[in-house]
Enzyme design. Structure first.
Site, PDB file in Angstrom:
ATOM      1  N   ASP A   1     117.515 -42.051 -26.695  1.00 31.80           N
ATOM      2  CA  ASP A   1     116.299 -41.233 -26.725  1.00 31.80           C
ATOM      3  C   ASP A   1     115.301 -41.918 -25.796  1.00 31.80           C
ATOM      4  O   ASP A   1     115.523 -43.044 -25.338  1.00 31.80           O
ATOM      5  CB  ASP A   1     115.744 -41.197 -28.167  1.00 31.80           C
ATOM      6  CG  ASP A   1     114.422 -40.430 -28.289  1.00 31.80           C
ATOM      7  OD1 ASP A   1     114.298 -39.345 -27.678  1.00 31.80           O
ATOM      8  OD2 ASP A   1     113.505 -40.916 -28.976  1.00 31.80           O
ATOM      9  N   SER A   2     114.172 -41.247 -25.557  1.00 31.26           N
ATOM     10  CA  SER A   2     113.119 -41.877 -24.768  1.00 31.26           C
ATOM     11  C   SER A   2     112.527 -43.083 -25.501  1.00 31.26           C
ATOM     12  O   SER A   2     111.939 -43.951 -24.874  1.00 31.26           O
ATOM     13  CB  SER A   2     112.004 -40.864 -24.500  1.00 31.26           C
ATOM     14  OG  SER A   2     111.430 -40.461 -25.737  1.00 31.26           O
TER      15      SER A   2
ATOM     16  N   HIS B   1     111.308 -37.355 -32.591  1.00 36.88           N
ATOM     17  CA  HIS B   1     110.255 -38.208 -33.151  1.00 36.88           C
ATOM     18  C   HIS B   1     109.609 -37.564 -34.396  1.00 36.88           C
ATOM     19  O   HIS B   1     109.086 -38.262 -35.253  1.00 36.88           O
ATOM     20  CB  HIS B   1     109.140 -38.447 -32.125  1.00 36.88           C
ATOM     21  CG  HIS B   1     109.473 -39.472 -31.081  1.00 36.88           C
ATOM     22  ND1 HIS B   1     110.381 -39.239 -30.065  1.00 36.88           N
ATOM     23  CD2 HIS B   1     109.011 -40.735 -30.892  1.00 36.88           C
ATOM     24  CE1 HIS B   1     110.455 -40.322 -29.289  1.00 36.88           C
ATOM     25  NE2 HIS B   1     109.640 -41.240 -29.770  1.00 36.88           N
TER      26      HIS B   1
ATOM     27  N   CYS C   1     117.684 -36.584 -28.222  1.00 38.12           N
ATOM     28  CA  CYS C   1     116.380 -36.215 -27.686  1.00 38.12           C
ATOM     29  C   CYS C   1     116.473 -34.767 -27.207  1.00 38.12           C
ATOM     30  O   CYS C   1     117.335 -34.443 -26.383  1.00 38.12           O
ATOM     31  CB  CYS C   1     116.047 -37.131 -26.509  1.00 38.12           C
ATOM     32  SG  CYS C   1     114.541 -36.676 -25.621  1.00 38.12           S
TER      33      CYS C   1
ATOM     34  N   CYS D   1     111.768 -32.055 -31.819  1.00 39.82           N
ATOM     35  CA  CYS D   1     111.693 -33.340 -31.109  1.00 39.82           C
ATOM     36  C   CYS D   1     112.094 -34.388 -32.130  1.00 39.82           C
ATOM     37  O   CYS D   1     111.665 -34.330 -33.294  1.00 39.82           O
ATOM     38  CB  CYS D   1     110.266 -33.584 -30.619  1.00 39.82           C
ATOM     39  SG  CYS D   1     109.945 -35.283 -30.078  1.00 39.82           S
TER      40      CYS D   1
ATOM     41  N   GLU E   1     105.383 -43.775 -31.788  1.00 37.65           N
ATOM     42  CA  GLU E   1     105.691 -45.002 -31.044  1.00 37.65           C
ATOM     43  C   GLU E   1     104.692 -46.122 -31.338  1.00 37.65           C
ATOM     44  O   GLU E   1     105.029 -47.296 -31.275  1.00 37.65           O
ATOM     45  CB  GLU E   1     105.704 -44.723 -29.530  1.00 37.65           C
ATOM     46  CG  GLU E   1     106.846 -43.831 -29.074  1.00 37.65           C
ATOM     47  CD  GLU E   1     108.214 -44.528 -29.063  1.00 37.65           C
ATOM     48  OE1 GLU E   1     108.239 -45.758 -29.001  1.00 37.65           O
ATOM     49  OE2 GLU E   1     109.230 -43.813 -29.139  1.00 37.65           O
TER      50      GLU E   1
HETATM   51  N1  DGL Z   1     112.261 -37.529 -28.818  1.00 45.14           N
HETATM   52  C1  DGL Z   1     112.194 -36.651 -27.679  1.00 45.14           C
HETATM   53  C2  DGL Z   1     112.649 -35.253 -28.036  1.00 45.14           C
HETATM   54  O1  DGL Z   1     113.419 -35.069 -28.947  1.00 45.14           O
HETATM   55  C3  DGL Z   1     110.929 -36.527 -26.918  1.00 45.14           C
HETATM   56  C4  DGL Z   1     110.081 -37.675 -26.749  1.00 45.14           C
HETATM   57  C5  DGL Z   1     109.338 -37.765 -25.449  1.00 45.14           C
HETATM   58  O2  DGL Z   1     108.567 -36.880 -25.071  1.00 45.14           O
HETATM   59  O3  DGL Z   1     109.577 -38.780 -24.849  1.00 45.14           O
HETATM   60  O4  DGL Z   1     112.282 -34.317 -27.391  1.00 45.14           O
END
Ligand code: DGL
Length: 264
Positions: free
Chosen positions: A11-12, A186, A74, A184, A152
């Protein structure tokens, strides 16, 4: 590639841990490698070209470490890069997409809110998903700027976080949405606050568990399920600053983590 090789998950940042926990629960004997591409987050506001390049670079690193399958944990990276990733590597690749289909199946009011990054919502893949699965439901697509950063930074339950979440949910709840899709990875870490704000009549959906099941199906189909008695181990990597990322990862994962530097 052997069935004893690890599965790569990325993931990011720390968001993909919301998927990794389902993978570990469903496949306890698998070795896992988790990569948080923290030096390049958020992906959500970046150009499709940038995100695509990161997806390919992180995937190359995981493949070089011997991964037998990849999970793009992600939604943004999946929306913008999974086709190129699949064209580049032959191993099983499982991605994420917002749960529009289950939401359309369970809404009673006929109004669904999809919470995701602007990158996901603007993608052709998301437009296709809506076209295919929204049916007669009205889908309200809500970008959520700043939510990734809240997770984060570890400030997901602060008063500021609650205010940001309330602000984004207001138009959806006002329009009668009775299902909210967490599009997302997160956002599952904001779930407690989101459900307090939305109230008991609103269902909150995320696709982490479904992705773990799909991964199990795909590696089973390819004869790649690990056949061993010991518990799997998880190796964690970040492209960001280890001392900054580790405390948040440990809070979200609920255990100490020996976080390593990712060099691609
Ligand atoms: N966790 C990522 C997602 O599922 C996005 C996070 C980001 O924007 O970096 O889209």
């Amino acid at each position: 590639m052997t069935s004893e090789a690890p599965i790569g998950v990325f993931d990011s940042g720390v968001g993909g841990l919301s998927v990794l926990r389902h993978i570990q629960a469903l496949l306890p004997h698998e070795d896992l490698i988790y990569v948080a591409d923290s030096a390049h987050l958020p992906y959500g506001g970046k150009s499709p070209e940038f995100v695509r390049a990161r997806v390919l670079s992180v995937a190359d690193t995981l493949v070089a470490r011997g991964a037998k399958a990849l999970v793009v944990a992600c939604n943004t990276a999946t929306a913008l890069g999974i086709d190129e990733l699949r064209a580049r590597h032959e191993l099983p690749v499982v991605g994420m997409e917002p749960g529009v289909k289950p939401a359309a199946e369970c809404t009673e009011s006929g109004v669904i809110g999809v919470l995701a990054t602007s990158g996901t919502l603007a993608s052709r893949r998301f437009q296709n998903l809506m076209h295919k699965h929204a049916g007669s439901a009205k889908v309200m697509a809500q970008p959520c700027p700043g939510w990734v950063e809240l997770v984060e930074s570890g400030a997901w339950s602060s008063p500021l976080a609650r205010e940001k979440l309330r602000h984004a949910l207001h138009p959806l709840l006002h329009a009668g949405a009775d299902v909210l899709v967490l599009g997302c990875t997160h956002y599952p870490f904001l779930r407690t606050t989101l459900s307090e704000i939305a109230g008991a009549g609103v269902t909150i959906l995320d696709t982490g568990e479904a992705v773990a099941r799909e991964l199990k199906r795909r590696i089973g189909q390819n004869g790649l399920l690990a056949n061993r008695d010991r518990a799997g181990v998880v190796d964690f990597f970040t492209s960001g600053a280890i001392d900054a990322v580790r405390p948040v990862m440990e809070r979200l994962w609920g255990a100490p983590i020996a976080l390593q530097a990712l060099t691609d």
